[in-house]
Write an enzyme that holds these catalytic residues in place. Structure first.
Site, short mmCIF file in Angstrom:
data_model
loop_
_atom_site.label_atom_id
_atom_site.label_comp_id
_atom_site.label_asym_id
_atom_site.label_seq_id
_atom_site.Cartn_x
_atom_site.Cartn_y
_atom_site.Cartn_z
N GLU A 277 1.01 -1.25 -0.22
CA GLU A 277 -0.08 0.19 -0.12
C GLU A 277 1.13 1.17 -0.17
OE1 GLU A 277 -1.60 3.18 0.51
OE2 GLU A 277 -2.10 1.71 3.11
N CYS A 311 -1.72 9.10 2.69
CA CYS A 311 -1.45 8.39 1.71
C CYS A 311 -2.29 8.89 0.65
CB CYS A 311 -0.84 6.62 1.46
SG CYS A 311 -2.32 6.01 2.05
N GLU A 409 4.26 12.72 -5.13
CA GLU A 409 3.61 12.99 -3.33
C GLU A 409 4.33 14.10 -2.07
OE1 GLU A 409 3.58 9.86 -1.35
OE2 GLU A 409 1.60 9.78 -0.50
P1 NAP Z 1 9.57 4.75 4.46
O1 NAP Z 1 11.26 4.64 4.78
O2 NAP Z 1 8.54 3.88 3.33
O3 NAP Z 1 9.06 4.16 5.45
C1 NAP Z 1 7.89 2.99 5.53
C2 NAP Z 1 8.09 1.78 6.25
O4 NAP Z 1 9.34 1.29 5.80
C3 NAP Z 1 8.99 2.14 7.90
O5 NAP Z 1 8.49 1.66 8.84
C4 NAP Z 1 10.31 2.20 7.77
O6 NAP Z 1 11.35 2.41 8.42
C5 NAP Z 1 10.25 0.67 6.72
N1 NAP Z 1 11.02 1.09 5.65
C6 NAP Z 1 12.65 1.84 5.11
N2 NAP Z 1 13.57 1.06 3.74
C7 NAP Z 1 12.95 0.14 3.89
C8 NAP Z 1 13.63 -0.95 3.61
N3 NAP Z 1 14.92 -1.22 2.65
N4 NAP Z 1 13.73 -1.76 3.80
C9 NAP Z 1 12.74 -2.29 4.58
N5 NAP Z 1 11.81 -1.89 5.41
C10 NAP Z 1 12.49 -0.78 4.86
O7 NAP Z 1 8.75 6.07 4.53
P2 NAP Z 1 9.48 7.79 4.59
O8 NAP Z 1 11.01 7.43 4.31
O9 NAP Z 1 8.89 7.16 6.51
O10 NAP Z 1 8.00 8.50 4.16
C11 NAP Z 1 9.29 9.14 3.01
C12 NAP Z 1 8.04 9.72 1.94
O11 NAP Z 1 6.88 7.93 1.74
C13 NAP Z 1 6.67 10.63 2.59
O12 NAP Z 1 7.23 11.61 2.34
C14 NAP Z 1 5.80 9.89 1.90
O13 NAP Z 1 5.85 10.51 0.53
C15 NAP Z 1 5.59 8.77 1.44
N6 NAP Z 1 4.73 7.90 2.91
C16 NAP Z 1 3.68 7.00 1.75
C17 NAP Z 1 2.98 6.64 3.34
C18 NAP Z 1 1.75 5.79 2.59
O14 NAP Z 1 0.82 6.14 3.62
N7 NAP Z 1 1.61 5.67 1.92
C19 NAP Z 1 3.74 6.44 4.55
C20 NAP Z 1 4.68 7.31 4.93
C21 NAP Z 1 5.43 7.54 3.68
P3 NAP Z 1 11.71 3.05 9.44
O15 NAP Z 1 10.74 4.37 9.45
O16 NAP Z 1 11.70 2.68 10.60
O17 NAP Z 1 12.92 3.89 8.16
#
Ligand code: NAP
Ligand code: MG
Length: 506
Positions: A277, A311, A409
């Site tokens: 998602e 999201c 986004e």
């Molecule tokens: P993200 O990096 O995708 O984080 C989501 C989850 O994935 C967190 O638990 C994160 O861990 C984990 N994660 C990160 N790198 C990973 C990897 N290589 N392998 C496995 N898991 C991994 O999102 P973000 O950096 O927090 O946010 C960046 C952007 O993503 C936002 O600005 C937004 O555009 C988008 N986003 C979308 C949603 C949604 O609901 N669709 C939610 C959040 C963010 P850690 O947080 O511990 O690093």
């Protein structure tokens, strides 16, 4: 026992908090990992800080789990699964335990709402009225499913009896983001448990607290040990170890499209089942015949709820040319009227963004929007608070669908208002994006609304409303917003696999 300086700094980090239970919870720091029903430190002994984004102060230290801890969690989860401690429990007993978790969430709602607001920055008004009740409701909804997961008998040759069993997938890794921490944990854990799976949940590093507290409540409810593991840590450590693990059968991920692609690649090793998602850049379409006050309010909610860190946020607001100025004026007035401040204040309607990283990202988009020629009709700047990651609610006008602020986004309180000519034009522009998570349409013409709803390439379409989510209905994306549907009966497909049994008879 906390030192005097530690308790003084906790008092400062939690200023405005009223829940003594939340404060007690924070005092027992560092927080540990839940593995096999026990709270244990990370094997490396490392911890990380989780901050209050409203004042940038440390709330607690949290165990930094990595590959070794994930291995340990998988070992016990696998054992619990193979011992069938959970899957072979009577479905009625599983229903009872999931209902108990829902009850415990409700009983601790004030505490959980304050913890969520402290850790994430979202207004208490939202955490208390949306996140926490939504989490309880999700557990309650899936509690009912445990007794309603059916197989089929099939019209086989009379010499054969053929039937299907719907069985759990096994050990499920679940990686969640920071925007709705407890709600996302419940969307993942509740359906997985209803189907008889065991889980390893990794909360986001920015917001681990309510998942840890949920782990405590799950233990209190009396689930067998090893059924739920909570491994806090970072994406590249704990997260990627889950995605790659050869003994995890399924991974469910919510987060960025970028990381979603990494998860999919990592899953190839043992061909684990994957559901994703991901992000969105959802269109929210305003026709001149809409109920304007309702459309303004709904569109404001659509983009400013949770500081726009949603999201399915309606971040591209398409307004038909004849009402473009009038509508964007009203939306800007509503935006500038949102009370920005300490999210623990029940009157606050906009808190800080979750982190410095997110604050920097969104400031970058505000700059990019202005450089590309868009005009901030309201906002366009960081908030004026002394500390904390605040951004003023922003409405950009003069946007076209090719600008960076219309294509990427932003994940912040930033609406990009784009004019359109007619139905065909707005359908084309709405679908002209790599994403397809959600869409909204505001009109009193029901024929037009239903026709457009069919043409929009999005997993959810709202008509004369926005941001409504209910566990009864599926949620997920078209295109690069991901695949698989969470919620509703569709989540049962994600967490079960089907076995066909042939028996010769006669
Ligand atoms: P993200 O990096 O995708 O984080 C989501 C989850 O994935 C967190 O638990 C994160 O861990 C984990 N994660 C990160 N790198 C990973 C990897 N290589 N392998 C496995 N898991 C991994 O999102 P973000 O950096 O927090 O946010 C960046 C952007 O993503 C936002 O600005 C937004 O555009 C988008 N986003 C979308 C949603 C949604 O609901 N669709 C939610 C959040 C963010 P850690 O947080 O511990 O690093
Ligand atoms: Mg935090």
């Amino acid at each position: 026992m906390a030192s005097a300086s530690a308790s003084a700094s906790l008092e400062s980090a939690t200023r405005g908090a009223k829940s003594s239970a939340a404060l007690e919870f924070l005092k027992s720091s560092p927080k540990k990992l839940l593995i096999n029903g026990k709270w244990v430190p990370s094997k490396s002994g490392k911890t990380f800080e989780t901050l209050n984004p409203a004042n940038e102060q440390v709330l607690a230290l949290v165990a930094e789990g990595d590959k070794a801890d994930v291995d340990e969690a998988v070992k016990y989860a696998r054992k619990a699964y193979e011992d069938a401690k959970w899957a072979n429990l009577s479905p009625h007993a599983r229903t009872g335990l999931l209902l108990k978790i829902a009850d415990l969430i409700e009983q601790h709602a004030d505490e959980l709402a304050e913890l969520e607001t402290l850790d994430n920055g979202k207004p208490l008004f939202e955490s208390r009225n949306i996140d926490i009740p939504g989490a309880a409701e999700t557990f309650r909804y899936y509690a009912g499913f445990a007794t309603k997961i059916y197989g089929e008998t099939n019209p086989s040759d009379p010499s054969m009896f053929n039937y299907t069993l719907r069985e759990p997938v096994g050990v499920c890794g679940q990686i969640i983001p920071w925007n709705f921490p407890l709600l996302m944990a419940s969307w993942k854990i509740a359906p997985a448990l209803a189907c008889g799976n065991v889980v390893i949940l990794k909360p986001a590093e920015q917001t681990p607290l309510t998942a840890i507290r949920l782990g405590e409540l799950i233990c209190e409810a009396g689930l067998p040990e090893g059924v739920v593991q909570i491994v806090t840590g970072f994406g590249p450590g704990a997260g990627s170890s889950i995605a790659e693990h050869p003994d995890i059968d399924k991974v469910a991920f919510t987060g960025s499209t970028e990381v979603g692609k990494l998860i999919l690649q990592a899953s190839a090793g043992n061909l684990k089942r994957v559901s994703l998602e991901l992000g969105g850049k959802s269109p929210n379409i305003i026709f001149p015949d809409a109920d304007m006050p309702a459309a303004v309010f709904g569109s404001s909610l659509g983009i400013f709820l949770n500081q726009g860190q949603v999201c399915c946020a309606g971040s591209r607001v398409f307004v038909q040319e004849s009402v473009y100025d009038q509508f964007t004026d009203s939306l800007s007035k509503m935006a500038s009227g949102l009370t920005l401040g300490n999210p623990l204040d029940p009157n606050t309607r906009m808190g800080p963004l979750v982190s410095k990283e997110q604050h920097d990202r969104v400031k970058g988009y505000l700059k990019a929007g202005k450089e590309e020629g868009a005009k901030a009709k309201t906002g366009g700047e960081p908030g004026k608070q002394e500390a904390g990651y605040f951004i003023q609610p922003t409405v950009f006008t003069g946007v076209n669908n090719q600008m960076k602020i219309a294509r990427e986004e932003i994940f912040g309180p930033v609406a990009s208002a784009i004019p359109f000519k007619d139905e065909a034009d707005v359908v084309f522009q709405s679908n002209d994006t790599t994403y397809g998570l959600a869409a909204g349409v505001w009109t009193k013409d029901i024929n037009r609304a239903l026709t457009i709803a069919r043409k929009l390439k999005a997993g959810t379409v709202w008509i004369n409303t926005y941001s409504v989510l209910d566990p009864i209905s599926p949620f997920g994306g078209y295109k690069q917003s991901g695949f698989g549907r969470e919620l509703g009966k569709y989540a049962i497909d994600l967490y079960t696999q089907i076995k066909s049994v042939y028996a010769r008879i006669g």
